[in-house]
Design a protein around this motif. Structure first.
Motif, PDB file in Angstrom:
ATOM      1  N   ASN A   1     -39.067 -22.966  -9.998  1.00  0.00           N
ATOM      2  CA  ASN A   1     -38.909 -24.351  -9.582  1.00  0.00           C
ATOM      3  C   ASN A   1     -40.121 -24.783  -8.768  1.00  0.00           C
ATOM      4  OD1 ASN A   1     -35.782 -23.253  -9.535  1.00  0.00           O
ATOM      5  ND2 ASN A   1     -35.972 -25.335 -10.308  1.00  0.00           N
ATOM      6  N   CYS A   2     -40.246 -26.106  -8.586  1.00  0.00           N
ATOM      7  CA  CYS A   2     -41.375 -26.666  -7.849  1.00  0.00           C
ATOM      8  C   CYS A   2     -40.912 -27.081  -6.450  1.00  0.00           C
ATOM      9  CB  CYS A   2     -41.941 -27.871  -8.589  1.00  0.00           C
ATOM     10  SG  CYS A   2     -42.457 -27.499 -10.281  1.00  0.00           S
ATOM     11  N   TYR A   3     -41.777 -26.810  -5.464  1.00  0.00           N
ATOM     12  CA  TYR A   3     -41.480 -27.147  -4.077  1.00  0.00           C
ATOM     13  C   TYR A   3     -42.687 -27.871  -3.490  1.00  0.00           C
ATOM     14  CZ  TYR A   3     -38.116 -23.312  -4.752  1.00  0.00           C
ATOM     15  OH  TYR A   3     -37.130 -22.480  -5.231  1.00  0.00           O
ATOM     16  N   ILE A   4     -42.481 -29.077  -2.985  1.00  0.00           N
ATOM     17  CA  ILE A   4     -43.552 -29.834  -2.341  1.00  0.00           C
ATOM     18  C   ILE A   4     -43.047 -30.273  -0.970  1.00  0.00           C
ATOM     19  CG2 ILE A   4     -45.110 -31.811  -2.494  1.00  0.00           C
ATOM     20  CD1 ILE A   4     -44.698 -31.831  -5.499  1.00  0.00           C
ATOM     21  N   SER A   5     -43.860 -30.054   0.056  1.00  0.00           N
ATOM     22  CA  SER A   5     -43.424 -30.398   1.409  1.00  0.00           C
ATOM     23  C   SER A   5     -44.599 -30.843   2.254  1.00  0.00           C
ATOM     24  CB  SER A   5     -42.728 -29.199   2.067  1.00  0.00           C
ATOM     25  OG  SER A   5     -43.513 -28.028   1.969  1.00  0.00           O
ATOM     26  N   LEU A   6     -44.291 -31.569   3.333  1.00  0.00           N
ATOM     27  CA  LEU A   6     -45.269 -31.951   4.357  1.00  0.00           C
ATOM     28  C   LEU A   6     -44.893 -31.230   5.644  1.00  0.00           C
ATOM     29  CD1 LEU A   6     -45.798 -35.806   3.916  1.00  0.00           C
ATOM     30  CD2 LEU A   6     -47.112 -33.921   2.931  1.00  0.00           C
ATOM     31  N   LEU A   7     -45.848 -30.488   6.211  1.00  0.00           N
ATOM     32  CA  LEU A   7     -45.615 -29.719   7.429  1.00  0.00           C
ATOM     33  C   LEU A   7     -46.342 -30.354   8.599  1.00  0.00           C
ATOM     34  CD1 LEU A   7     -46.122 -26.060   6.098  1.00  0.00           C
ATOM     35  CD2 LEU A   7     -44.074 -27.510   5.975  1.00  0.00           C
ATOM     36  N   ASP A   8     -45.615 -30.544   9.705  1.00  0.00           N
ATOM     37  CA  ASP A   8     -46.196 -31.016  10.958  1.00  0.00           C
ATOM     38  C   ASP A   8     -46.264 -29.823  11.904  1.00  0.00           C
ATOM     39  OD1 ASP A   8     -46.865 -32.150  13.387  1.00  0.00           O
ATOM     40  OD2 ASP A   8     -45.683 -33.970  13.041  1.00  0.00           O
ATOM     41  N   PHE A   9     -47.484 -29.344  12.160  1.00  0.00           N
ATOM     42  CA  PHE A   9     -47.649 -28.141  12.966  1.00  0.00           C
ATOM     43  C   PHE A   9     -47.480 -28.417  14.460  1.00  0.00           C
ATOM     44  CE2 PHE A   9     -49.336 -26.673   9.011  1.00  0.00           C
ATOM     45  CZ  PHE A   9     -49.186 -25.295   9.028  1.00  0.00           C
TER      46      PHE A   9
ATOM     47  N   CYS B   1     -50.542 -34.161   8.831  1.00  0.00           N
ATOM     48  CA  CYS B   1     -49.642 -33.174   8.229  1.00  0.00           C
ATOM     49  C   CYS B   1     -50.360 -32.436   7.116  1.00  0.00           C
ATOM     50  CB  CYS B   1     -48.392 -33.845   7.664  1.00  0.00           C
ATOM     51  SG  CYS B   1     -47.282 -34.544   8.897  1.00  0.00           S
ATOM     52  N   LEU B   2     -49.777 -31.331   6.702  1.00  0.00           N
ATOM     53  CA  LEU B   2     -50.322 -30.534   5.607  1.00  0.00           C
ATOM     54  C   LEU B   2     -49.382 -30.594   4.415  1.00  0.00           C
ATOM     55  CD1 LEU B   2     -52.615 -28.437   4.859  1.00  0.00           C
ATOM     56  CD2 LEU B   2     -50.907 -26.675   5.401  1.00  0.00           C
ATOM     57  N   LEU B   3     -49.921 -31.006   3.254  1.00  0.00           N
ATOM     58  CA  LEU B   3     -49.166 -30.940   2.006  1.00  0.00           C
ATOM     59  C   LEU B   3     -49.192 -29.503   1.495  1.00  0.00           C
ATOM     60  CD1 LEU B   3     -47.879 -32.359  -0.593  1.00  0.00           C
ATOM     61  CD2 LEU B   3     -50.209 -32.268  -1.490  1.00  0.00           C
ATOM     62  N   VAL B   4     -48.026 -28.962   1.172  1.00  0.00           N
ATOM     63  CA  VAL B   4     -47.903 -27.617   0.603  1.00  0.00           C
ATOM     64  C   VAL B   4     -47.138 -27.740  -0.708  1.00  0.00           C
ATOM     65  CG1 VAL B   4     -47.122 -25.255   0.964  1.00  0.00           C
ATOM     66  CG2 VAL B   4     -47.843 -26.635   2.925  1.00  0.00           C
ATOM     67  N   ALA B   5     -47.751 -27.322  -1.807  1.00  0.00           N
ATOM     68  CA  ALA B   5     -47.127 -27.440  -3.123  1.00  0.00           C
ATOM     69  C   ALA B   5     -47.097 -26.085  -3.817  1.00  0.00           C
ATOM     70  CB  ALA B   5     -47.874 -28.460  -3.982  1.00  0.00           C
ATOM     71  N   THR B   6     -45.896 -25.619  -4.157  1.00  0.00           N
ATOM     72  CA  THR B   6     -45.703 -24.424  -4.975  1.00  0.00           C
ATOM     73  C   THR B   6     -45.152 -24.891  -6.313  1.00  0.00           C
ATOM     74  OG1 THR B   6     -45.153 -23.167  -2.986  1.00  0.00           O
ATOM     75  CG2 THR B   6     -44.645 -22.145  -5.101  1.00  0.00           C
ATOM     76  N   LEU B   7     -45.864 -24.580  -7.398  1.00  0.00           N
ATOM     77  CA  LEU B   7     -45.626 -25.249  -8.674  1.00  0.00           C
ATOM     78  C   LEU B   7     -45.254 -24.268  -9.773  1.00  0.00           C
ATOM     79  CD1 LEU B   7     -48.807 -27.470  -8.336  1.00  0.00           C
ATOM     80  CD2 LEU B   7     -46.473 -28.163  -7.809  1.00  0.00           C
ATOM     81  N   PHE B   8     -44.634 -24.787 -10.795  1.00  0.00           N
ATOM     82  CA  PHE B   8     -44.333 -24.031 -12.008  1.00  0.00           C
ATOM     83  C   PHE B   8     -45.654 -23.778 -12.745  1.00  0.00           C
ATOM     84  CE2 PHE B   8     -43.131 -23.789 -16.485  1.00  0.00           C
ATOM     85  CZ  PHE B   8     -42.028 -22.951 -16.454  1.00  0.00           C
TER      86      PHE B   8
ATOM     87  N   VAL C   1     -48.384 -34.317 -12.064  1.00  0.00           N
ATOM     88  CA  VAL C   1     -48.744 -34.360 -13.478  1.00  0.00           C
ATOM     89  C   VAL C   1     -48.028 -33.232 -14.199  1.00  0.00           C
ATOM     90  CG1 VAL C   1     -50.799 -32.899 -13.168  1.00  0.00           C
ATOM     91  CG2 VAL C   1     -50.706 -34.499 -15.101  1.00  0.00           C
ATOM     92  N   ASN C   2     -47.605 -33.485 -15.456  1.00  0.00           N
ATOM     93  CA  ASN C   2     -46.997 -32.427 -16.252  1.00  0.00           C
ATOM     94  C   ASN C   2     -48.012 -31.890 -17.250  1.00  0.00           C
ATOM     95  OD1 ASN C   2     -47.166 -34.274 -18.329  1.00  0.00           O
ATOM     96  ND2 ASN C   2     -44.965 -34.587 -18.537  1.00  0.00           N
ATOM     97  N   GLU C   3     -47.583 -30.994 -18.113  1.00  0.00           N
ATOM     98  CA  GLU C   3     -48.544 -30.309 -18.987  1.00  0.00           C
ATOM     99  C   GLU C   3     -49.108 -31.203 -20.079  1.00  0.00           C
ATOM    100  OE1 GLU C   3     -46.375 -27.805 -22.290  1.00  0.00           O
ATOM    101  OE2 GLU C   3     -45.486 -27.405 -20.339  1.00  0.00           O
ATOM    102  N   PHE C   4     -48.571 -32.420 -20.247  1.00  0.00           N
ATOM    103  CA  PHE C   4     -49.104 -33.353 -21.234  1.00  0.00           C
ATOM    104  C   PHE C   4     -49.886 -34.483 -20.566  1.00  0.00           C
ATOM    105  CE2 PHE C   4     -45.293 -31.506 -23.219  1.00  0.00           C
ATOM    106  CZ  PHE C   4     -45.894 -30.893 -24.301  1.00  0.00           C
TER     107      PHE C   4
ATOM    108  N   GLU D   1     -41.547 -30.461 -20.437  1.00  0.00           N
ATOM    109  CA  GLU D   1     -42.586 -31.477 -20.282  1.00  0.00           C
ATOM    110  C   GLU D   1     -42.486 -32.233 -18.965  1.00  0.00           C
ATOM    111  OE1 GLU D   1     -41.281 -35.546 -22.360  1.00  0.00           O
ATOM    112  OE2 GLU D   1     -41.667 -33.910 -23.755  1.00  0.00           O
ATOM    113  N   LYS D   2     -41.419 -32.095 -18.229  1.00  0.00           N
ATOM    114  CA  LYS D   2     -41.308 -32.734 -16.931  1.00  0.00           C
ATOM    115  C   LYS D   2     -41.600 -31.769 -15.786  1.00  0.00           C
ATOM    116  CE  LYS D   2     -40.222 -36.671 -18.733  1.00  0.00           C
ATOM    117  NZ  LYS D   2     -41.276 -37.687 -18.857  1.00  0.00           N
ATOM    118  N   ARG D   3     -42.047 -30.570 -16.101  1.00  0.00           N
ATOM    119  CA  ARG D   3     -42.406 -29.612 -15.069  1.00  0.00           C
ATOM    120  C   ARG D   3     -43.696 -30.064 -14.371  1.00  0.00           C
ATOM    121  NH1 ARG D   3     -38.479 -25.950 -13.472  1.00  0.00           N
ATOM    122  NH2 ARG D   3     -37.594 -24.878 -15.277  1.00  0.00           N
ATOM    123  N   VAL D   4     -43.708 -30.009 -13.056  1.00  0.00           N
ATOM    124  CA  VAL D   4     -44.884 -30.404 -12.296  1.00  0.00           C
ATOM    125  C   VAL D   4     -45.906 -29.276 -12.308  1.00  0.00           C
ATOM    126  CG1 VAL D   4     -45.735 -30.999 -10.003  1.00  0.00           C
ATOM    127  CG2 VAL D   4     -43.580 -31.968 -10.820  1.00  0.00           C
ATOM    128  N   ARG D   5     -47.115 -29.591 -12.758  1.00  0.00           N
ATOM    129  CA  ARG D   5     -48.181 -28.591 -12.845  1.00  0.00           C
ATOM    130  C   ARG D   5     -49.193 -28.741 -11.715  1.00  0.00           C
ATOM    131  NH1 ARG D   5     -46.289 -24.972 -16.679  1.00  0.00           N
ATOM    132  NH2 ARG D   5     -45.332 -26.150 -18.361  1.00  0.00           N
TER     133      ARG D   5
END
Length: 442
Positions: free
Chosen positions: A288-296, A276-283, A334-337, A316-320
């Motif tokens: 907002n943050c979006y993380i997904s696994l795609l099965d092509f 699968c492919l991990l796809v992460a769109t982050l702050f 991981v967050n910004e700290f 501080e809980k935003r995923v970077r």
């Protein structure tokens, strides 16, 4: 294998050498010396009287022959690194030289070996380690390519098209993703020569049997010669495209579904075990943050997580950044700290289990902060924060060491490959090279 005990003689640049077939067999089948043996590793033709003439540098030959005998690299002061590199390349012994210069990669034993200052103005945006110990640095619309001796090759210039990501196919080929230029119909991805900087071919996106212009973003590669890239077009070309590395032809496209984010992805990661492919769109690219696994294989999103609706009083809980850890069936964020969090891949849409690993300040950030980046290499987890890189080890990911250099400001990106760690600084156009020294001789 049957190694011949025959002695073999060389005349290298007028200087005589004598060694054994056993010693030369240490060079390997694909080396210059491998051609001297038959399929059974016997000298072909067997002879103790003939002298093989090689019109090359005899001092370097002496160093390389000693390397094959002992495994140690002892270079006299009169031999430059460039000269040794050239001769080792001729004999097919570059891997032997690199293995003798550096020990096996270990994040807890890394030492700063070099800092390279670029010639381009402004800040670098991305750095990627090459498979042979070199690297490339994306710098606006230009990518600077360095070999393992950190000597720069011809740069790749995209003529004012901003480079979004860079990836190595192999030591000779680099893929670049770039922004579309309004009114020009350009952008997308291209395959370039790492030595000359020449464009070899472009990767096109087809939608409804028409070639479309698009912006290509994050890149990833799979062992079966596929290239993945997040894509944004002017019509419906939002999602993740797939291309064949050999032919350059598009083979698939996973379209973005309403209410989700794929085309703006900050990070792609191919997972061999899950196919699968991990796809992460982050702050802050998105609110907002979006993380997904795609099965092509069946065009299915098999797992997803988002912080939409999560209670967050502060950022501080935003995923970077995010990285999949297949061995533990989890995703590390991981967050910004530099607080690490873990999401269980066995639970669909589960919560983040945050764990405050660093004791870094949580007050004033630097004037030009760089958000943390994550990397996983040979069972060790790496996280950048301001001007340092932390190393975490063990099943509980304990902080075991920290790499820091005061010059250059915050680290905006880092990459591991070719037994080296490269760290790119944002305030100065400089990158650092970290290596593991060879173990002491007992």
């Amino acid at each position: 294998m049957g190694i011949s005990k025959d002695r073999i003689k060389f005349n290298v640049g007028g200087r005589l050498f004598e060694t054994t077939a056993t010693t030369l067999a240490n060079a390997g089948r694909d080396s210059f010396f491998g051609a001297l043996f038959d399929d059974e590793w016997n000298l072909s033709p067997p002879s103790e009287d003939s002298i093989h003439f090689i019109d090359r540098n005899s001092d370097c030959f002496s160093v390389l022959l000693d390397l094959l005998r002992t495994g140690d690299l002892n270079v006299p002061a009169n031999i430059t690194e460039r000269l040794l590199h050239r001769e080792a390349s001729f004999y097919g012994l570059l891997d032997h030289v690199r293995a003798a210069k550096w020990g096996p990669f270990d994040g807890n034993r890394l030492r700063l070996s070099d800092s390279v200052k670029g010639i381009a103005p402004g800040d670098g945006t991305a750095i990627r380690a090459g498979p042979d110990g070199g690297c490339c640095v994306a710098h606006g619309s230009v990518v600077h390519v360095y070999d393992w001796m950190l000597e720069e090759h011809s740069p790749i210039n995209l003529d004012y098209q901003r480079v979004n990501d860079v990836g190595w196919i192999d030591s000779d080929n680099i893929v670049l993703s770039a922004c579309e230029r309004l009114g020009r119909g350009e952008g997308g991805m291209g395959l370039f020569s790492s030595s000359s900087g020449d464009l070899r071919y472009k990767f096109q996106v087809c939608h409804e049997n028409q070639v479309k212009s698009y912006t290509a973003g994050a890149l990833s590669f799979s062992p079966d010669y596929k290239i993945f890239s997040s894509c944004k077009g002017r019509s419906n070309e939002y999602g993740v495209g797939v291309w064949d590395q050999i032919t350059g032809k598009q083979t698939d496209f996973f379209y973005e579904s309403p209410g989700w984010s794929l085309g703006d992805a900050d990070k792609l990661q191919w997972l061999n075990g899950k196919n699968c492919l991990l796809v992460a769109t982050l702050f802050p690219r998105k609110d907002n943050c979006y993380i997904s696994l795609l099965d092509f294989r069946d065009k299915n999103m098999v797992w997803s997580w988002s912080d939409i609706g999560s209670p967050m009083a502060i950022d501080e809980k935003r995923v970077r950044d995010a990285i999949a850890m297949e061995d533990s069936n989890s995703i590390c964020v991981v967050n910004e700290f530099e607080d690490l969090g873990f999401i269980d891949l066995r639970m669909y849409g589960g919560s983040v289990r945050w764990s405050s690993r660093s004791k870094l300040m949580k007050s004033k950030m630097p004037d030009e902060p760089c958000y943390p980046k994550l990397a996983l290499h040979e069972g060790q987890l790496f996280s950048s924060m301001n001007d340092s890189i932390s190393v975490f080890c063990g099943p509980d990911w304990v902080l075991t060491s920290r790499l820091r250099r005061s010059y250059g400001g915050s680290i905006c990106d880092f990459s591991i490959g070719g037994d080296r760690l490269f760290a790119l600084h944002c305030e100065e156009n400089v990158f650092d090279v970290w290596e593991t020294p060879p173990p002491p001789i007992i």
